[in-house]
Design an enzyme around this catalytic site. Structure first.
Site, PDB file in Angstrom:
ATOM      1  N   ARG A 102       3.512   2.974  -4.823  1.00 42.31           N
ATOM      2  CA  ARG A 102       2.212   2.515  -4.323  1.00 42.31           C
ATOM      3  C   ARG A 102       2.337   1.879  -2.955  1.00 42.31           C
ATOM      4  O   ARG A 102       3.360   1.266  -2.633  1.00 42.31           O
ATOM      5  CB  ARG A 102       1.639   1.476  -5.297  1.00 42.31           C
ATOM      6  CG  ARG A 102       0.241   1.009  -4.956  1.00 42.31           C
ATOM      7  CD  ARG A 102      -0.263  -0.014  -5.948  1.00 42.31           C
ATOM      8  NE  ARG A 102      -0.169  -1.359  -5.416  1.00 42.31           N
ATOM      9  CZ  ARG A 102      -0.740  -2.432  -5.950  1.00 42.31           C
ATOM     10  NH1 ARG A 102      -1.446  -2.316  -7.068  1.00 42.31           N
ATOM     11  NH2 ARG A 102      -0.604  -3.625  -5.409  1.00 42.31           N
ATOM     12  N   CYS A 160      -0.369  -0.693  -0.664  1.00 40.56           N
ATOM     13  CA  CYS A 160      -1.649  -1.399  -0.738  1.00 40.56           C
ATOM     14  C   CYS A 160      -1.865  -2.146   0.575  1.00 40.56           C
ATOM     15  O   CYS A 160      -1.010  -2.935   0.979  1.00 40.56           O
ATOM     16  CB  CYS A 160      -1.639  -2.378  -1.913  1.00 40.56           C
ATOM     17  SG  CYS A 160      -3.209  -3.246  -2.135  1.00 40.56           S
TER      18      CYS A 160
END
Ligand SMILES: CC(=[NH2+])C(=O)[O-]
Length: 126
Positions: free
Chosen positions: A102, A104
């Site tokens: 991920r 972010c």
């Protein structure tokens, strides 16, 4: 071979992009913002409500390819305010239990003034 993702169960594109593209066994899904697939309107006003709607939309995209959250290998998450990081993560973690890779980031603005957007890449080979 490229195949377009098309499902009525996730929001239609609001610009010049598709809901996603499948290349061989990999599905690249466009960023999901908290829109209702039925009305195209923003759902919710809080980060919790909006993240839940984003997850519903991602679930619909995955389902259109006979895939599930566990098949996601990478996400990119955009927040309008990094102060929402903890609350966003709390909802996100309920769905992405397999902890895909991920990134972010917080951005200045998101389409339609929403609080979050999440794009996903999934392995759909079985
Ligand atoms: C919402 C979105 N994916 C876009 O590109 O505007």
């Amino acid at each position: 071979m490229l195949n377009y993702v098309e499902t009525k169960n996730a929001p239609a594109a609001i610009g010049p992009y598709s809901q996603g593209i499948v290349v061989n066994d990999i599905a690249f899904f466009s960023g999901q913002i908290p829109l209702s697939p039925e009305t195209g309107n923003v759902v919710g006003t809080t980060i919790q409500e909006q993240t839940e709607q984003v997850m519903k939309n991602i679930a619909a995209l995955l389902e259109s390819q006979n895939a599930e959250f566990k098949d996601v290998v990478k996400t990119t998450c955009f927040l309008a305010d990094m102060a929402d990081f903890a609350a966003f993560n709390e909802i996100y973690a309920k769905y992405f239990v397999g902890k895909p890779a991920r990134s972010c980031v917080a951005v200045k603005d998101l389409p339609k003034g929403v609080l979050c957007e999440v794009e996903t890449i999934a392995y759909i080979g079985k």
